[in-house]
Design an enzyme around this catalytic site. Structure first.
Site, short mmCIF file in Angstrom:
data_model
loop_
_atom_site.label_atom_id
_atom_site.label_comp_id
_atom_site.label_asym_id
_atom_site.label_seq_id
_atom_site.Cartn_x
_atom_site.Cartn_y
_atom_site.Cartn_z
N GLY A 29 29.04 82.07 33.73
CA GLY A 29 30.53 81.02 33.69
C GLY A 29 30.12 80.21 33.50
O GLY A 29 29.20 80.15 31.80
N GLU A 30 30.73 79.07 34.04
CA GLU A 30 30.17 77.44 33.15
C GLU A 30 30.85 77.60 31.28
O GLU A 30 31.37 76.59 31.11
CB GLU A 30 29.65 77.41 32.75
CG GLU A 30 28.32 77.55 34.04
CD GLU A 30 26.84 76.65 33.97
OE1 GLU A 30 26.68 76.32 32.94
OE2 GLU A 30 26.29 77.30 35.36
#
Length: 360
Positions: free
Chosen positions: A327-328
């Site tokens: 993610g991120e």
């Protein structure tokens, strides 16, 4: 704001796409030798309505952060406080997304759209050559969603507010000079909500949509699938009502990401999708405005199974496939130079006539 944004989203420009295809045929390379990159650059010409399309630079990643009431059902071993702790880490420049953003020259904006734990004063980022300082946008709709297995995660007004937050952030970044938007997310438990959204929009079984997120064991995985299944059975969300789906089983970051995608599509600027949460949000965005898919570029194929199902439904080919599940915005940032390169070909590669190269 949402209605006005949807009214601005239209189809790709066929004349610009034809011009890009014609240009590719005249460049000093065998026809089709760049494979999917040629199709991508043609689509981006259609998005911009001109050939060649603008170079997609600089990149701006927005990390939408929020917590989830479904965390109480034991769908992840990570404590909810980690969401706020990782927000602090982003702002201090210490996360993987910061490293990848530094590599690509992207800016990082963190948007608190629903973090449950109060955010501490961020540390001053360590100065690293060539990197911009991460920025925090406080836009909290509420302190985390409700437990979707027991009640709707959000009210319709809350879901709309989060969507419009994403639209506003997209406009702010584009007004500041961004040439491409990159999706990022942070929220402990958010792959549970993403799985529910993907199952709702695609109709696949919850077991097919649900993955192991941050690396859960078999018992926790079985519980996670059961929670997603129960939430969908309780709410029976209608995929033709994207705001209702987001309210029933979504997270505040998913709703904001959907708005972020819509904002980019309305401005006819590419939006580079990251992992499973971004794909779930993209499905919602397309349910709002089918033509929004023209602005989407799939950065990578997440290890989460729901992401592949969602990309298949959207008809998007991921640029890289490295088994990522962080993610991120990390996978999307890794793919960014490929997207930029695909467009740069149309700007800088000589034609056969100009270079004096013989054709076959």
């Amino acid at each position: 704001m949402l209605d006005a944004t949807l009214a601005e989203i239209g189809p790709l420009d066929e004349a610009a796409m034809a011009a890009a295809q014609d240009l590719h045929a005249r460049l000093t390379k065998p026809a089709g030798s760049l494979g999917a990159l040629e199709a991508l650059s043609v689509r981006l010409a259609g998005l911009a309505g001109t050939c060649p399309p603008p170079l997609p630079e600089p990149a701006a990643v927005a990390i939408f952060a929020a917590d989830h009431g479904v965390h109480a059902q034991g769908v992840t071993p990570w404590p909810q406080e980690v969401t706020a702790q990782m927000v602090a880490n982003f702002l201090a420049g210490g996360a993987v997304v910061n490293a990848f953003a530094g590599q690509t020259g992207a800016t990082v904006t963190v948007v608190d759209v629903g973090v449950a734990t109060p955010l501490a004063q961020p540390k001053v980022p360590a100065q690293r050559s060539g990197r911009s300082t991460p920025r925090l946008v406080s836009a909290k709709v509420r302190a985390g969603s409700r437990d979707m297995s027991a009640r709707p995660a959000l009210t319709r007004d809350e879901a709309r507010s989060a969507v419009e937050t994403g639209i506003r952030v997209a406009h702010e970044l584009l007004d500041s000079g961004a040439g491409i938007l990159v999706t990022g997310d942070m929220g402990i438990g958010n792959t549970t909500a993403a799985a529910a959204l993907i199952a709702a929009f695609t109709g696949i079984d919850p077991a097919e949509a649900t993955g192991r997120g941050t690396g859960i064991d078999d018992v926790t995985y079985a519980r996670k699938v059961a929670v997603v299944r129960a939430a969908l059975a309780r709410h029976v969300p209608d995929p033709a009502d994207p705001l209702g789906v987001l309210a029933a089983v979504g997270g505040l970051e998913h709703a904001a990401l959907a708005g972020f995608v819509l904002g980019g599509a309305a401005r006819r600027v590419p939006v580079l999708l990251d992992g499973v949460s971004a794909v779930a949000a993209a499905l919602a965005a397309v349910a709002f405005a089918p033509d929004a898919v023209g602005a989407m570029v799939a950065g990578h194929r997440s290890a989460e199974p729901g992401a592949t199902a969602g990309l298949d439904r959207l008809g998007l080919l991921p640029i890289i496939d490295l088994g990522l599940r962080l993610g991120e915005g990390t996978g999307a940032l890794l793919a960014y130079p490929v997207v930029a390169g695909a467009v740069r070909v149309l700007h800088e590669v000589a034609t056969f006539d100009a270079a004096g190269v013989s054709e076959k």
